[in-house]
Design a protein around this motif. Structure first.
Motif, mmCIF file in Angstrom:
data_model
loop_
_atom_site.group_PDB
_atom_site.id
_atom_site.type_symbol
_atom_site.label_atom_id
_atom_site.label_comp_id
_atom_site.label_asym_id
_atom_site.label_seq_id
_atom_site.Cartn_x
_atom_site.Cartn_y
_atom_site.Cartn_z
ATOM 1 N N GLN A 390 -22.131 4.046 -12.777
ATOM 2 C CA GLN A 390 -22.956 4.350 -13.950
ATOM 3 C C GLN A 390 -22.079 4.589 -15.183
ATOM 4 O OE1 GLN A 390 -26.341 4.155 -13.913
ATOM 5 N NE2 GLN A 390 -26.181 4.333 -16.147
ATOM 6 N N PHE A 391 -20.877 5.098 -14.958
ATOM 7 C CA PHE A 391 -19.938 5.285 -16.067
ATOM 8 C C PHE A 391 -19.691 3.968 -16.786
ATOM 9 C CE2 PHE A 391 -15.675 4.901 -17.755
ATOM 10 C CZ PHE A 391 -15.556 6.009 -18.570
ATOM 11 N N ASP A 392 -19.432 2.905 -16.030
ATOM 12 C CA ASP A 392 -19.152 1.594 -16.621
ATOM 13 C C ASP A 392 -20.365 1.052 -17.360
ATOM 14 O OD1 ASP A 392 -16.417 1.145 -15.402
ATOM 15 O OD2 ASP A 392 -17.621 1.400 -13.589
ATOM 16 N N ILE A 393 -21.540 1.255 -16.782
ATOM 17 C CA ILE A 393 -22.779 0.790 -17.422
ATOM 18 C C ILE A 393 -23.012 1.538 -18.726
ATOM 19 C CG2 ILE A 393 -25.290 0.648 -17.181
ATOM 20 C CD1 ILE A 393 -24.836 0.292 -14.158
ATOM 21 N N ASP A 394 -22.819 2.859 -18.684
ATOM 22 C CA ASP A 394 -22.998 3.660 -19.904
ATOM 23 C C ASP A 394 -21.990 3.284 -20.977
ATOM 24 O OD1 ASP A 394 -25.081 5.010 -18.710
ATOM 25 O OD2 ASP A 394 -23.884 6.759 -18.145
ATOM 26 N N PHE A 395 -20.753 3.039 -20.567
ATOM 27 C CA PHE A 395 -19.734 2.643 -21.530
ATOM 28 C C PHE A 395 -20.099 1.318 -22.183
ATOM 29 C CE2 PHE A 395 -15.868 0.371 -22.753
ATOM 30 C CZ PHE A 395 -15.244 1.316 -23.561
ATOM 31 N N PHE A 396 -20.555 0.370 -21.372
ATOM 32 C CA PHE A 396 -20.957 -0.931 -21.905
ATOM 33 C C PHE A 396 -22.107 -0.762 -22.894
ATOM 34 C CE2 PHE A 396 -23.382 -4.831 -22.009
ATOM 35 C CZ PHE A 396 -22.416 -5.828 -22.050
ATOM 36 N N ASN A 397 -23.103 0.032 -22.524
ATOM 37 C CA ASN A 397 -24.259 0.229 -23.409
ATOM 38 C C ASN A 397 -23.881 0.937 -24.703
ATOM 39 O OD1 ASN A 397 -26.215 -1.047 -21.838
ATOM 40 N ND2 ASN A 397 -26.597 0.796 -20.624
ATOM 41 N N ASN A 398 -23.017 1.935 -24.609
ATOM 42 C CA ASN A 398 -22.579 2.623 -25.827
ATOM 43 C C ASN A 398 -21.775 1.692 -26.732
ATOM 44 O OD1 ASN A 398 -23.746 5.087 -25.147
ATOM 45 N ND2 ASN A 398 -21.946 5.792 -24.029
ATOM 46 N N SER A 399 -20.946 0.852 -26.132
ATOM 47 C CA SER A 399 -20.126 -0.081 -26.909
ATOM 48 C C SER A 399 -20.985 -1.105 -27.622
ATOM 49 C CB SER A 399 -19.116 -0.788 -25.998
ATOM 50 O OG SER A 399 -18.231 0.132 -25.395
ATOM 51 N N THR A 400 -21.929 -1.696 -26.910
ATOM 52 C CA THR A 400 -22.774 -2.726 -27.516
ATOM 53 C C THR A 400 -23.715 -2.139 -28.553
ATOM 54 O OG1 THR A 400 -24.296 -2.522 -25.627
ATOM 55 C CG2 THR A 400 -22.660 -4.279 -25.545
ATOM 56 N N ASP A 401 -24.208 -0.936 -28.309
ATOM 57 C CA ASP A 401 -25.098 -0.289 -29.267
ATOM 58 C C ASP A 401 -24.358 0.030 -30.568
ATOM 59 O OD1 ASP A 401 -27.803 1.104 -29.712
ATOM 60 O OD2 ASP A 401 -26.395 2.722 -30.131
ATOM 61 N N ALA A 402 -23.145 0.570 -30.440
ATOM 62 C CA ALA A 402 -22.349 0.891 -31.622
ATOM 63 C C ALA A 402 -21.967 -0.381 -32.381
ATOM 64 C CB ALA A 402 -21.092 1.658 -31.218
ATOM 65 N N MET A 403 -21.642 -1.440 -31.652
ATOM 66 C CA MET A 403 -21.299 -2.713 -32.273
ATOM 67 C C MET A 403 -22.474 -3.237 -33.093
ATOM 68 S SD MET A 403 -20.427 -6.359 -30.398
ATOM 69 C CE MET A 403 -19.320 -5.551 -29.238
ATOM 70 N N MET A 404 -23.660 -3.220 -32.520
ATOM 71 C CA MET A 404 -24.827 -3.745 -33.211
ATOM 72 C C MET A 404 -25.144 -2.923 -34.466
ATOM 73 S SD MET A 404 -26.973 -6.259 -33.065
ATOM 74 C CE MET A 404 -26.962 -6.849 -31.372
ATOM 75 N N ASP A 405 -25.048 -1.616 -34.377
ATOM 76 C CA ASP A 405 -25.331 -0.772 -35.545
ATOM 77 C C ASP A 405 -24.285 -0.964 -36.641
ATOM 78 O OD1 ASP A 405 -27.646 0.272 -34.571
ATOM 79 O OD2 ASP A 405 -26.799 2.173 -33.918
ATOM 80 N N THR A 406 -23.027 -1.110 -36.247
ATOM 81 C CA THR A 406 -21.964 -1.327 -37.231
ATOM 82 C C THR A 406 -22.191 -2.612 -38.003
ATOM 83 O OG1 THR A 406 -20.331 -0.103 -35.926
ATOM 84 C CG2 THR A 406 -19.484 -1.671 -37.546
ATOM 85 N N TYR A 407 -22.478 -3.684 -37.287
ATOM 86 C CA TYR A 407 -22.691 -4.971 -37.951
ATOM 87 C C TYR A 407 -23.994 -4.979 -38.750
ATOM 88 C CZ TYR A 407 -18.824 -6.652 -35.088
ATOM 89 O OH TYR A 407 -17.592 -6.823 -34.499
#
Length: 515
Positions: A390-407
């Motif tokens: 679940q750590f890896d899944i959460d990390f992936f979701n946090n990374s993609t969410d932050a990427m989308m908001d930044t762009y």
């Protein structure tokens, strides 16, 4: 869980980029299921510098893949009519800042010069030329064959991105990398998705009644988001109240003069209810009109687009469009689903590309988020030999969410910083709130890295100095006079050097398309 097998649903550039990375770096079994009927959207034919990370990871050589994808180089992004709608064009060049001090010091120096010597010598378009000499290379559509550190520091390995046919790129990865690396390609349709007791995906059933079972399913089905949204019911959040453009018209134009028209930049030209892109490929110019259906109808948007094409490519200076546009140009209409899902990875399903989220074609974020998410997924599986928690899944979701908001905030700033008030569309764009992070960067006019937002802010007329006050303070400042003289002389030297470099077309002809 230990992931031993992956099924990717959907081809296109997102699916095949994901398959190429996983087949090269992981030990999992990979199946890619692709429909014969679904046509790829193909509007994302322009990339940013981060695309080089994908190319480097896949060890792709320009002379090998570019000819097969009708690709050309890209050294900048241009914006015309975004500030006042009066023909002004400014650049967002790639590469490093060329002057010696900190970026903030260089930026302030430019505005000091503007305050004392006026907008005729220092229009806002001059800002990127002053702080990054690669602007001159882009404006002249040149690719240097030699570099002089005293004049320009252009580096072909670092300071470029690409224009490409995204559909051909996907097919290239399929045929040259994925299938040779063992990816199983199935041309069929998904008839049903069976969930297991915990809400994850148990298996896929095809129209041929074949059962496909894997440990992980990758959704690359585009706006349809077949797995993530339809079957796993992950909520989708629209950006419609911030980013207005929900429609696009795409077309292809033949070159009139390929050497002069094959620019090294993506040209974004603002119109009444959106903007047009112009992307020079090797065999054609890809163009389109991105607009908001809230402010104009499909018919009116197409007529406005035809007028633009007629004036730019068919030399018709009248207000209407001529018969050549009707006869030679085929138009395709696209609906844009802009927003993002609550998470990209749920249970044993992860969405890559449009199936997770999309902003709009501006700044080429569609392909960008696709290949960056594919890279993060590949790294996740490789990190612990495909063991995922679940750590890896959460990390992936946090990374993609932050990427989308930044762009999203980056793209949004293009609209909120404009000074156009000639239509309801542009007036309403100015009313949308800008993120705190973007505001801080713009108002401080400072960055620890090459932040494109500052090119956009300056090009759209954002000046961090009170020109009248500054002018009073520097009226007798000899240092400013000296800086002015140095820059004007240096500018001439740069332009002379650039003029002696080959055109974009000639460089490609000699070095990429010569085989």
């Amino acid at each position: 869980m230990k992931i031993k097998s992956v099924t990717i649903v959907g081809g296109g550039s997102a699916g095949w980029m994901t398959a190429a990375l996983l087949s090269k770096y992981s030990n999992v079994k990979i199946i890619l299921v692709e429909s014969k009927k679904i046509k790829t959207i193909g509007v994302g034919e322009s990339t940013l510098q981060k695309f080089n990370e994908l190319l480097n990871r896949l060890e792709l050589d320009d002379s090998e893949w570019m000819p097969k994808c009708k690709a050309t180089y890209k050294t900048s992004i241009a914006f015309k009519n975004w500030r006042e709608g009066q023909g002004e064009r400014f650049q967002y060049p790639f590469g490093r800042y060329d002057l010696t001090n900190t970026y903030k010091s260089n930026a302030i120096e430019f505005f000091l010069l503007r305050a004392k010597f006026g907008k005729k010598l220092y229009p806002y378009e001059e800002f990127s030329r002053f702080v990054n000499h690669n602007t001159f290379i882009a404006e002249k559509s040149k690719i240097p064959i030699n570099s002089d550190m005293n004049i320009g520091n252009f580096n072909l390995a670092d300071d470029i991105a690409y224009h490409l046919d995204a559909e051909l790129f996907g097919k290239y990865l399929r045929d040259e990398h994925c299938i040779p690396n063992g990816v199983i390609h199935k041309l069929t349709e998904i008839k049903d998705v069976i969930l297991n007791s915990d809400g994850g995906i148990s298996k896929l059933i095809t129209v041929d009644n074949e059962n496909i079972e894997s440990d992980l399913y990758v959704d690359c089905t585009g706006f349809k988001s077949l797995l993530l949204e339809k079957y796993l019911n992950v909520p989708f959040y629209s950006f419609e109240n911030e980013l207005f453009n929900d429609s696009a018209i795409k077309a292809n134009i033949k070159y009139n003069n390929i050497e002069s028209e094959m620019s090294t930049y993506t040209d974004n030209v603002a119109l009444n209810n959106g903007w047009c892109w112009n992307i020079p490929l090797w065999d054609r110019i890809g163009t389109g009109y991105v607009y908001s259906s809230k402010y104009t109808s499909q018919e009116k948007a197409e007529n406005e687009f035809k007028q633009y094409l007629s004036k730019r490519f068919f030399k018709n200076k009248s207000k209407g469009f001529n018969s050549e546009v009707e006869e030679k140009v085929k138009f395709e209409h696209i609906k844009i689903k802009h927003g993002k899902h609550d998470v990209a990875w749920k249970k044993n399903c992860v969405a890559i590309g449009l199936s997770y989220g999309f902003l709009e074609p501006l700044e080429s974020t569609g392909l960008l988020t696709s290949h960056q998410c594919a890279i993060v997924l590949c790294d996740t599986l490789v990190r612990r030999d495909s063991f995922v928690t679940q750590f890896d899944i959460d990390f992936f979701n946090n990374s993609t969410d932050a990427m989308m908001d930044t762009y999203k905030n980056f793209v949004l700033a293009h609209y909120t910083l404009s000074q156009r008030t000639d239509t309801a569309y542009w007036r309403d764009c100015l009313k949308v709130s800008t993120s705190k992070d973007s505001m801080n960067k713009i108002m401080k006019f400072d960055s620890s890295e090459n932040d494109g937002l500052l090119y956009i802010a300056a090009g759209l007329g954002n000046n961090p100095l009170n020109e009248k006050y500054v002018l009073q303070q520097i009226s007798n400042d000899k240092n400013v006079d000296k800086l002015h003289e140095q820059w004007q002389q240096h500018r001439k030297t740069i332009m002379k050097w650039v003029d002696n470099q080959p055109t974009h077309y000639q460089f490609l002809k000699d070095n990429i398309y010569s085989k």
